[in-house]
Every structure is written in structure tokens, then in C-alpha cells.
Design a protein around this motif. Structure first.
Motif, PDB file in Angstrom:
ATOM      1  N   ASN A   1      30.389  25.882 -81.753  1.00 58.12           N
ATOM      2  CA  ASN A   1      28.987  25.461 -81.772  1.00 58.12           C
ATOM      3  C   ASN A   1      28.876  23.940 -81.882  1.00 58.12           C
ATOM      4  O   ASN A   1      29.219  23.361 -82.923  1.00 58.12           O
ATOM      5  N   PRO A   2      28.373  23.243 -80.835  1.00 57.15           N
ATOM      6  CA  PRO A   2      28.296  21.773 -80.887  1.00 57.15           C
ATOM      7  C   PRO A   2      27.229  21.254 -81.842  1.00 57.15           C
ATOM      8  O   PRO A   2      27.254  20.085 -82.228  1.00 57.15           O
ATOM      9  N   PHE A   3      26.270  22.113 -82.228  1.00 57.19           N
ATOM     10  CA  PHE A   3      25.207  21.669 -83.130  1.00 57.19           C
ATOM     11  C   PHE A   3      25.689  21.592 -84.578  1.00 57.19           C
ATOM     12  O   PHE A   3      25.119  20.845 -85.387  1.00 57.19           O
ATOM     13  N   GLN A   4      26.734  22.366 -84.916  1.00 57.29           N
ATOM     14  CA  GLN A   4      27.197  22.388 -86.302  1.00 57.29           C
ATOM     15  C   GLN A   4      27.711  21.028 -86.780  1.00 57.29           C
ATOM     16  O   GLN A   4      27.321  20.572 -87.874  1.00 57.29           O
ATOM     17  N   PRO A   5      28.580  20.334 -86.020  1.00 59.96           N
ATOM     18  CA  PRO A   5      29.022  19.013 -86.489  1.00 59.96           C
ATOM     19  C   PRO A   5      27.876  18.028 -86.650  1.00 59.96           C
ATOM     20  O   PRO A   5      27.866  17.228 -87.604  1.00 59.96           O
ATOM     21  N   VAL A   6      26.889  18.075 -85.735  1.00 61.18           N
ATOM     22  CA  VAL A   6      25.746  17.172 -85.824  1.00 61.18           C
ATOM     23  C   VAL A   6      24.912  17.500 -87.057  1.00 61.18           C
ATOM     24  O   VAL A   6      24.464  16.602 -87.787  1.00 61.18           O
ATOM     25  N   ALA A   7      24.711  18.793 -87.323  1.00 58.64           N
ATOM     26  CA  ALA A   7      23.926  19.209 -88.488  1.00 58.64           C
ATOM     27  C   ALA A   7      24.608  18.777 -89.783  1.00 58.64           C
ATOM     28  O   ALA A   7      23.951  18.305 -90.726  1.00 58.64           O
ATOM     29  N   ARG A   8      25.922  18.907 -89.845  1.00 54.40           N
ATOM     30  CA  ARG A   8      26.645  18.504 -91.053  1.00 54.40           C
ATOM     31  C   ARG A   8      26.582  16.992 -91.239  1.00 54.40           C
ATOM     32  O   ARG A   8      26.485  16.494 -92.373  1.00 54.40           O
ATOM     33  N   ALA A   9      26.620  16.270 -90.126  1.00 55.68           N
ATOM     34  CA  ALA A   9      26.499  14.810 -90.211  1.00 55.68           C
ATOM     35  C   ALA A   9      25.121  14.411 -90.716  1.00 55.68           C
ATOM     36  O   ALA A   9      24.982  13.519 -91.562  1.00 55.68           O
ATOM     37  N   LEU A  10      24.081  15.078 -90.229  1.00 56.25           N
ATOM     38  CA  LEU A  10      22.713  14.779 -90.659  1.00 56.25           C
ATOM     39  C   LEU A  10      22.503  15.092 -92.138  1.00 56.25           C
ATOM     40  O   LEU A  10      21.685  14.447 -92.806  1.00 56.25           O
ATOM     41  N   SER A  11      23.247  16.065 -92.651  1.00 59.13           N
ATOM     42  CA  SER A  11      23.089  16.433 -94.063  1.00 59.13           C
ATOM     43  C   SER A  11      23.570  15.326 -95.007  1.00 59.13           C
ATOM     44  O   SER A  11      23.306  15.375 -96.206  1.00 59.13           O
ATOM     45  N   GLN A  12      24.268  14.341 -94.469  1.00 61.68           N
ATOM     46  CA  GLN A  12      24.819  13.270 -95.313  1.00 61.68           C
ATOM     47  C   GLN A  12      24.044  11.964 -95.159  1.00 61.68           C
ATOM     48  O   GLN A  12      24.496  10.910 -95.609  1.00 61.68           O
ATOM     49  N   THR A  13      22.886  11.998 -94.529  1.00 60.96           N
ATOM     50  CA  THR A  13      22.140  10.763 -94.272  1.00 60.96           C
ATOM     51  C   THR A  13      21.663  10.073 -95.557  1.00 60.96           C
ATOM     52  O   THR A  13      21.283   8.905 -95.520  1.00 60.96           O
ATOM     53  N   ASN A  14      21.682  10.809 -96.680  1.00 63.84           N
ATOM     54  CA  ASN A  14      21.284  10.187 -97.951  1.00 63.84           C
ATOM     55  C   ASN A  14      22.460   9.510 -98.660  1.00 63.84           C
ATOM     56  O   ASN A  14      22.309   8.984 -99.761  1.00 63.84           O
TER      57      ASN A  14
END
Length: 229
Positions: A2-15
Motif C-alpha cells: 500500500n503506497p498510502f501507508q508510508p505517506v500516512a505514517r510520515a504525516l503522523s510525525q508532522t508535530n
């Protein structure tokens, strides 16, 4: 995969404080670069020795042209700036999600730095090609530009991440065996790059996403005991 999973995990660290710090530095560098572009455009108009009314009109057109050019060149400029903080972002991701990993021992820092310069230059060159296509083939040109950006971002960032933990030939080989998911993540990032303000995060999120994708590839293709890439 799933290519969206790495992007989603990256977005979860924006804080993450590291991400926020890199973001502000990237914004500062980008503003400085584009301010210099505007000044250069206006200076160039004034060197033409035009009548006062023409110089005034030239200033306006030069400013508008420089703004449009800055928007189009944002991605390669951001990519170049992002590569300055590439290692910092990668370490922050590994510290939060993969603390079990040993220190990276891949290609030398000089090779990684040169590869970062090459990535930025490739993105710049391909963006120029995309700009020409967009002007010559309205509509289709923008689609081709997105495809070109997906390749440049996907391949460039993934190989850079892989080179932190393996020699360049091995990193290229890993990319070759996983081209589809890498380019899929690149396509998501390239599409997001067209969204104002969101595009400021592309170098940061892109690097983090490729670290996660690398882990995903390793854990799916290597036995668990050997998966400490």
C-alpha cells in the motif's frame, strides 16, 4: 504493498520538533531564493533603458513572471533545500519508529551529498521539460509534468534513503526490484506538490515516507531476524 501507508505514517510525525525546525528553515531558504529571483527580474528590466512608462509596466510584468516561475520552480528548489536536512529527517523517523536499528553505515557522506545535488538538478531539469510540455500541450503537458515529477521525487528520494544503509549499486538494485511502489509514493507526493502550503512539506514528508517504505520493503522481502536494514 500500500503506497498510502508510508505517506500516512510520515504525516503522523508532522508535530515532531525536528520536522517543524526543518520546515521553518526550508521556508526561510525558499523565501530568500524567490526574493532574489524577483529582485533579479526587476533589475534585468531596468537594464533595458526603457521609457519610464515602459519600465513601470516591465516591473509589473517582471514581478508577475518571476512569481509564476517561482511557483513552477518551487519543487526543485524545495528538493534542494530538503536534501540539506535529509539526514536529520531520516534520523528523527528512525528514532521514533525504528529505535532498534543500528547507526546507518551505507555510502559515504560525500557520495550521499553528491547524490542529493544530482537529485535536485534532475528535478530542476525535468521540471523545465515539464514546463515546455505544459506550454506546448496544454492539459496533457500538466499530466506529463506530474508523471515526470513522480519519477524524479520517487526514485531520487528512495535511492537517497537506501544509500544511508547500503552501497549505491545495492540501493539501485533494491529500487529496480520495487519500482512500482516507489513511483506510486512519488506520484502521491508529486500530486500534493501542486497544493499551495502543502508543497512546503514535500521534502520533509517525502524523505520520511521513503524511510517507511524502505522498512516496508525490507520486512516483506527479508526474514524477520534479518530485517534490521
Amino acid at each position: 504493498m500500500n503506497p498510502f501507508q508510508p505517506v500516512a505514517r510520515a504525516l503522523s510525525q508532522t508535530n515532531d520538533p525536528v520536522f517543524i525546525g526543518v520546515l521553518w528553515r526550508s521556508v526561510a531558504w525558499s523565501v530568500a531564493c524567490f526574493a532574489a529571483l524577483h529582485v533579479l527580474a526587476i533589475w534585468g528590466v531596468h537594464q533595458l533603458a526603457l521609457p519610464a512608462w515602459a519600465a513601470w509596466l516591465g516591473d509589473i510584468l517582471g514581478t508577475v513572471g518571476a512569481s509564476l516561475l517561482a511557483m513552477w520552480l518551487f519543487l526543485p528548489v524545495a528538493a534542494a533545500i530538503g536534501m540539506l536536512y535529509f539526514e536529520r529527517i531520516s534520523r528523527a523517523v528512525e528514532a521514533r519508529f525504528y529505535p532498534h536499528l543500528p547507526p546507518p553505515e551505507g555510502a559515504s557522506l560525500s557520495i550521499q551529498a553528491w547524490d542529493g545535488v544530482v537529485v535536485a538538478l534532475k528535478v530542476l531539469a525535468l521540471n523545465v521539460v515539464a514546463l515546455v510540455l505544459a506550454l506546448l500541450l496544454p492539459g496533457i503537458g500538466w499530466l506529463l509534468g506530474w508523471i515526470i515529477a513522480a519519477y524524479a521525487i520517487g526514485r531520487g528520494l528512495f535511492v537517497a534513503v537506501a544509500m544511508r544503509r547500503m552501497p549505491r549499486p545495492v540501493a539501485e538494485s533494491v529500487y529496480g526490484r520495487n519500482r512500482s511502489p516507489v513511483l506510486a509514493v512519488g506520484a502521491i507526493l508529486a500530486l500534493a506538490a501542486y497544493v499551495p502550503l502543502v508543497n512546503l512539506l514535500i521534502p520533509i514528508i517525502g524523505t520520511a515516507a521513503m524511510v517507511h517504505l524502505m522498512d516496508q520493503i525490507i520486512t516483506e522481502t527479508v526474514p524477520p531476524r534479518a530485517a534490521a536494514f
